[in-house]
Design an enzyme around this catalytic site. Structure first.
Site, short mmCIF file in Angstrom:
data_model
loop_
_atom_site.label_atom_id
_atom_site.label_comp_id
_atom_site.label_asym_id
_atom_site.label_seq_id
_atom_site.Cartn_x
_atom_site.Cartn_y
_atom_site.Cartn_z
N HIS A 1 12.15 74.65 77.45
CA HIS A 1 11.60 74.76 78.80
C HIS A 1 12.70 75.16 79.79
O HIS A 1 12.50 76.04 80.64
CB HIS A 1 10.96 73.43 79.21
N GLU A 2 13.86 74.52 79.68
CA GLU A 2 14.97 74.84 80.58
C GLU A 2 15.49 76.25 80.33
O GLU A 2 15.87 76.96 81.28
CB GLU A 2 16.09 73.80 80.46
N HIS B 1 13.35 78.46 82.24
CA HIS B 1 13.77 78.59 83.64
C HIS B 1 14.94 79.57 83.78
O HIS B 1 14.99 80.34 84.74
CB HIS B 1 14.18 77.23 84.21
#
Length: 149
Positions: free
Chosen positions: A15-16, A19
């Site tokens: 998920h990071e 980003h």
């Protein structure tokens, strides 16, 4: 692979990375959200203070102008929470795509990772609901919806 993997850790890292890809791709909603951070930081703590001061002063002055100013400052938190949703959902979608395309997780792990990411996304939905309900409460206080005539 001899070491055990945590599905939650796998999802969070992916998920990071999602980003980071958004940042690299100059993803519009992420840029807007990042630009709002200073305004929302100020409005989220100063807005309620100004609202309450204005609300109590309105009993003496008859004017709710200061309270409305506080309400509008606080409204930035609702806008921020709303803009956060597509940013977070997109990062999770990118995370799952990364895990699939680089074969970092099998079918069962992908399904579990999706569950973890979906649960995390609900926290952002809850934040929006909380901000919106607080804003509506302030509006109801100022407009008299809470009073019975």
């Amino acid at each position: 692979m001899g070491e055990s993997r945590s599905v939650a850790a796998l999802g969070i890292v992916a998920h990071e990375v999602g980003h980071a890809i958004q940042d690299h791709a100059n993803y519009g909603p992420l840029r807007v959200r990042s630009g709002l951070v200073p305004i929302v930081t100020l409005g989220s703590w100063l807005g309620p203070i100004i609202f309450l001061a204005g609300f109590f002063l309105s009993g003496f002055t008859g004017s709710t102008t200061v309270a409305w100013a506080g309400l509008f400052l606080f409204a930035g938190t609702v806008v921020f929470a709303l803009i956060t949703l597509p940013v977070e959902f997109n990062a999770s979608r990118r995370a799952l795509q990364l895990l699939r395309s680089y074969q970092l997780a099998d079918g069962r792990e992908l399904a579990q990772t999706k569950e973890v990411l979906d649960a995390a996304a609900l926290t952002y939905v809850a934040a929006l609901a909380q901000s919106l309900s607080t804003l509506l409460y302030y509006v109801f206080l100022l407009t008299g919806f809470s009073r019975r005539d």
